[in-house]
Design an enzyme around this catalytic site. Structure first.
Site, PDB file in Angstrom:
ATOM      1  CB  CYS A  53      -0.950   0.095   1.179  1.00 34.66           C
ATOM      2  SG  CYS A  53      -2.091  -1.258   1.306  1.00 34.66           S
ATOM      3  NE  ARG A  88       4.747   1.800  -0.011  1.00 33.63           N
ATOM      4  CZ  ARG A  88       5.771   1.621   0.803  1.00 33.63           C
ATOM      5  NH1 ARG A  88       6.988   1.892   0.386  1.00 33.63           N
ATOM      6  NH2 ARG A  88       5.595   1.177   2.018  1.00 33.63           N
ATOM      7  CD1 TRP A 101      -0.049  -6.436  -2.915  1.00 29.86           C
ATOM      8  CD2 TRP A 101      -0.404  -6.946  -0.775  1.00 29.86           C
ATOM      9  NE1 TRP A 101       0.271  -7.767  -2.733  1.00 29.86           N
ATOM     10  CE2 TRP A 101       0.053  -8.105  -1.430  1.00 29.86           C
ATOM     11  CE3 TRP A 101      -0.706  -7.030   0.580  1.00 29.86           C
ATOM     12  CZ2 TRP A 101       0.235  -9.317  -0.790  1.00 29.86           C
ATOM     13  CZ3 TRP A 101      -0.534  -8.250   1.230  1.00 29.86           C
ATOM     14  CH2 TRP A 101      -0.067  -9.370   0.542  1.00 29.86           C
ATOM     15  CG  ASN A 136       1.486   0.676   4.259  1.00 31.18           C
ATOM     16  OD1 ASN A 136       1.230  -0.511   4.085  1.00 31.18           O
ATOM     17  ND2 ASN A 136       2.722   1.146   4.249  1.00 31.18           N
ATOM     18  N   GLY A 137      -0.789  -1.043   6.420  1.00 39.53           N
ATOM     19  CA  GLY A 137      -0.450  -1.877   7.574  1.00 39.53           C
ATOM     20  C   GLY A 137      -1.615  -2.786   7.921  1.00 39.53           C
ATOM     21  CD  GLU A 182      16.878 -13.727  -6.710  1.00 40.48           C
ATOM     22  OE1 GLU A 182      16.313 -14.199  -5.711  1.00 40.48           O
ATOM     23  OE2 GLU A 182      16.552 -12.642  -7.210  1.00 40.48           O
ATOM     24  CE  LYS A 218      13.615 -11.756  -9.109  1.00 40.02           C
ATOM     25  NZ  LYS A 218      14.313 -11.600  -7.865  1.00 40.02           N
ATOM     26  CD  GLU A 233       9.766 -12.142  -7.465  1.00 42.98           C
ATOM     27  OE1 GLU A 233      10.882 -12.168  -7.996  1.00 42.98           O
ATOM     28  OE2 GLU A 233       9.412 -11.276  -6.665  1.00 42.98           O
ATOM     29  CG  HIS A 236      18.356 -37.383  -1.680  1.00 44.62           C
ATOM     30  ND1 HIS A 236      18.744 -38.625  -1.212  1.00 44.62           N
ATOM     31  CD2 HIS A 236      19.505 -36.709  -1.954  1.00 44.62           C
ATOM     32  CE1 HIS A 236      20.065 -38.684  -1.176  1.00 44.62           C
ATOM     33  NE2 HIS A 236      20.552 -37.533  -1.630  1.00 44.62           N
ATOM     34  CE  LYS A 242      11.597  -3.379  -5.196  1.00 50.91           C
ATOM     35  NZ  LYS A 242      12.210  -4.522  -5.868  1.00 50.91           N
TER      36      LYS A 242
HETATM   37  C1  F6R Z   1      11.806 -10.919  -5.055  1.00 53.95           C
HETATM   38  C2  F6R Z   1      11.559  -9.864  -4.108  1.00 53.95           C
HETATM   39  C3  F6R Z   1      11.143 -10.233  -2.747  1.00 53.95           C
HETATM   40  C4  F6R Z   1      11.942  -9.406  -1.738  1.00 53.95           C
HETATM   41  C5  F6R Z   1      11.434  -9.682  -0.316  1.00 53.95           C
HETATM   42  C6  F6R Z   1      12.256  -8.959   0.722  1.00 53.95           C
HETATM   43  O1  F6R Z   1      12.137 -10.429  -6.315  1.00 53.95           O
HETATM   44  O2  F6R Z   1      11.689  -8.716  -4.427  1.00 53.95           O
HETATM   45  O3  F6R Z   1      11.280 -11.591  -2.514  1.00 53.95           O
HETATM   46  O4  F6R Z   1      13.282  -9.749  -1.853  1.00 53.95           O
HETATM   47  O5  F6R Z   1      10.103  -9.269  -0.217  1.00 53.95           O
HETATM   48  O6  F6R Z   1      12.224  -7.587   0.516  1.00 53.95           O
HETATM   49  P1  F6R Z   1      13.309  -6.644   1.159  1.00 53.95           P
HETATM   50  O7  F6R Z   1      14.605  -6.970   0.561  1.00 53.95           O
HETATM   51  O8  F6R Z   1      12.833  -5.263   0.828  1.00 53.95           O
HETATM   52  O9  F6R Z   1      13.289  -6.917   2.636  1.00 53.95           O
END
Ligand code: F6R
Length: 614
Positions: free
Chosen positions: A2, A27, A75, A101-102, A487, A491, A494, A510, A609
């Site tokens: 948010c 956000r 969000w 937000n929260g 990772e 990616k 997501e 396994h 984000k």
């Molecule tokens: C993946 C991604 C998320 C963040 C996670 C932690 O691409 O962006 O998995 O890495 O939400 O966020 P931060 O680093 O802001 O604590």
């Protein structure tokens, strides 16, 4: 999660708020809304499901006049994304409008109590409960709004950044925060309020970051007064922003994510700048130097993070154990904070977070601090909550990362961790001088290797077309390349919504190897160091079951190339630095598959984000 924004001044509030919402859309982007007080002192709320552009369409023929307003991009947590659950929420009398937000954790109890007093609720949100509760307290105590807000917030359990407008009060915004970020911008007889500085930087570089339990009362022509929930007045600390407007633009790229992938050679240079001194053969991270004794004495290091930052932590485990000979564990913040974790005074807890606001990582940091551990932060957003809590730390300095999928922050987190490990290892004498110098030189050369790897973009774009059919992907690596596999899988899932899993390659037999058939793409990071021969055998096991192997190999590789279906060759580097180069083709592969599938790569579904709710 948010985004919230507010404006009070002499300009048209609507256009400033809408532009600000677009900057904050990363956000949260499932619904948006705005509240304005027009020149006749009427309070209007407009809301719409969807993006900020849907809200813009919706208000096209409405009265959006006024020089005071608040706005929100959501969000969803409580209640599905729809027009009704979107913020702002009115109080029962429609005298108050509030954005949030929260999460208000005790909203159900408060709601039940308010219902006994004939309060009716139209939405499923916790936010509507909060605004009703404030109005209820204001009415029964016959008090002013600031006092009612203080009373309400002292009874609320949870996290919030809020902003409130009151009908008949066209000269004031009230805002407050606890565990969710809030910044006040100070312009020329005008004031801004936002979840982060990105919508503010265009107008002013003077900001105040609110602390937990603080309330900002922003009055037209008078300025900002900060009081605590318990009504203690605080003197505002005005800070100067270093953020540049150009950092918030796409700069000719179709998406922020692609721009951020391509920025990596430059962002790594910035991240290393002033920290590597090649002439003096030195690496110096001030956070480590200032706390040298702590690191020399550390019995163990515990790293706590979420998502991509957790993957950077995994790379650090290999690094710190190899170079510094200090035992490392890597924790998911969400588990670490609630486990009955045992921490000692000579433990070091490193928290890693791009945003510096991730609720679980923030709570894990608070827990570690309470238990007396030395707390070190690796964050990107300057002035965010985590760096303000830690005992020491290092910023990654990559500028704003706007694409929801993290890319340049990941490589910079790893870079800071390498610099840390080199710095500590030299102090502890767990690394030879020769090896130290080899690694420093190799690290300094990584931006060039990244540039070369980025030249594979067109090849990977073509190649991505082959795999858009896939419903599943497996990623495998060993050693330093195991977190790279994790990772790469993250990616892909997501942004392309293809199910993907990362495994340590030897673990396949396994269980997960049962998944392999002739339709399963398996991405293997098989660069030429460490357990290269072993992973070559793991590839044979996949091929024997007809899996389609896409190998990331070192330039000039023969063996793995000969047994793989497809190959991506990356420049050679030291084993512990490979993640910095090998993650680039995986970022590009995920990006191009998602683009071909027509997805919004910068704002993938269900994600946001900055995860400020647990
Ligand atoms: C993946 C991604 C998320 C963040 C996670 C932690 O691409 O962006 O998995 O890495 O939400 O966020 P931060 O680093 O802001 O604590």
């Amino acid at each position: 999660m948010c985004g919230i924004i507010g404006y009070i001044g002499n300009r048209d509030a609507y256009s400033i708020l809408m532009k600000g919402l677009q900057r904050l859309e990363y956000r949260g982007y499932d619904s948006a809304g705005i509240a304005l007080i027009n020149p006749n002192n009427e309070l209007y709320v407009y809301k719409a499901k969807g993006k900020v552009s849907d809200l813009e369409q919706y208000v096209k023929d409405k009265d959006v006049s006024g020089t005071l307003g608040i706005a929100h991009t959501r969000w969803a947590t409580h209640g599905e994304p729809n027009d009704v659950n979107a913020h702002p929420h009115y109080s029962q009398s429609e005298n108050l409008a509030l954005i949030h937000n929260g999460i208000i954790e005790n909203y159900a109890i408060l709601k039940a109590e308010l219902m006994k007093h004939d309060y009716k609720f139209v939405s499923s949100t916790d936010t509507e409960v909060l605004v009703q509760f404030i109005e209820y307290l204001k009415t029964i105590h016959n008090t002013d709004l600031v006092t009612a807000v203080q009373m309400a917030l002292s009874q609320v359990v949870g996290a919030y950044a809020i902003a409130i407008l009151e009908k008949g009060n066209p000269d004031r915004i009230i805002a407050a925060r606890k565990s969710s970020p809030l910044v006040v911008g100070i312009g020329n007889d005008e004031y801004f309020l936002a979840s982060d500085a990105t919508p503010i930087v265009e107008y002013t570089n003077q900001v105040i970051y609110l602390d937990d339990n603080e309330i900002a009362v922003i009055r037209r022509h008078e300025g900002v007064k900060i009081v605590s929930i318990s009504n203690v007045e605080k003197s505002p600390q005005i800070q100067r922003l270093s953020l540049q407007l150009s950092e918030l633009e796409k700069g000719g790229y179709p998406h922020f994510m692609l721009k951020e992938i391509f920025e990596q050679p430059a962002t790594l240079r910035t991240c290393m700048s002033g920290r590597i001194n090649l002439e003096a053969n030195n690496v110096a991270l001030s956070g480590i130097i200032d706390n040298k004794e702590k690191f020399l004495k550390a019995r163990r290091i515990i790293i706590s993070a979420c998502g991509t930052s957790w993957h950077a932590g995994q790379v650090a485990m290999y690094l710190i154990e190899e170079l510094c000979r200090i035992p490392v564990t890597v924790e998911y913040s969400s588990e670490f904070r609630y486990r009955k974790s045992i921490l000692y005074k000579d433990d070091i807890v490193i928290v890693i977070s791009q945003s510096g606001e991730t609720a679980d990582t923030l709570a894990a940091a608070q827990m570690a601090k309470q238990q007396g551990a030395f707390l070190y932060g690796i964050c990107n957003v300057v002035g965010s909550s985590i760096p303000r809590l830690t005992d020491a730390g290092s910023y990654t300095h990559v500028g704003p990362e706007i694409g929801v999928a993290s890319t340049k922050a990941f490589s910079a987190q790893i870079t800071v961790l390498i610099l840390m490990a080199l710095n500590i290892a030299r102090e502890k004498a767990t690394i030879s001088e020769e090896r130290f110098l080899t690694l420093v030189k190799a690290l300094n050369d990584i931006p060039n290797k990244m540039k070369k790897t980025l030249q594979l973009n067109d090849y990977i774009k073509d190649f991505a077309k082959i795999f858009t059919y896939a419903r599943n992907f497996i990623y495998m690596g060993r050693g330093y390349n195991f977190p790279v596999a994790l990772e790469g899988a993250l990616k892909l899932k997501e942004i392309s919504y293809i199910h993907a899993e990362g495994y340590p390659a030897a673990e396949m037999k396994h269980g997960p190897i049962a998944l392999i058939d002739n339709e399963m793409p398996v991405v293997v990071i098989a660069t030429n160091k460490g357990t290269y021969e072993k992973i070559a055998s793991n590839i044979q096991e996949i091929k024997a079951r007809k899996g389609k192997v896409i190998a990331i190999v070192t330039e000039g590789d023969q063996m793995v190339k000969s047994i793989s279906d497809y190959c991506i060759e990356i420049p050679e580097t030291e084993e512990c630095l490979v993640p910095l180069v090998a993650s680039i083709p995986l970022q590009l592969l995920a990006y191009h598959i998602a683009v071909i599938k027509g997805h919004n790569v910068d704002q993938p579904r269900n994600l946001a984000k900055s995860v400020t709710v647990e």
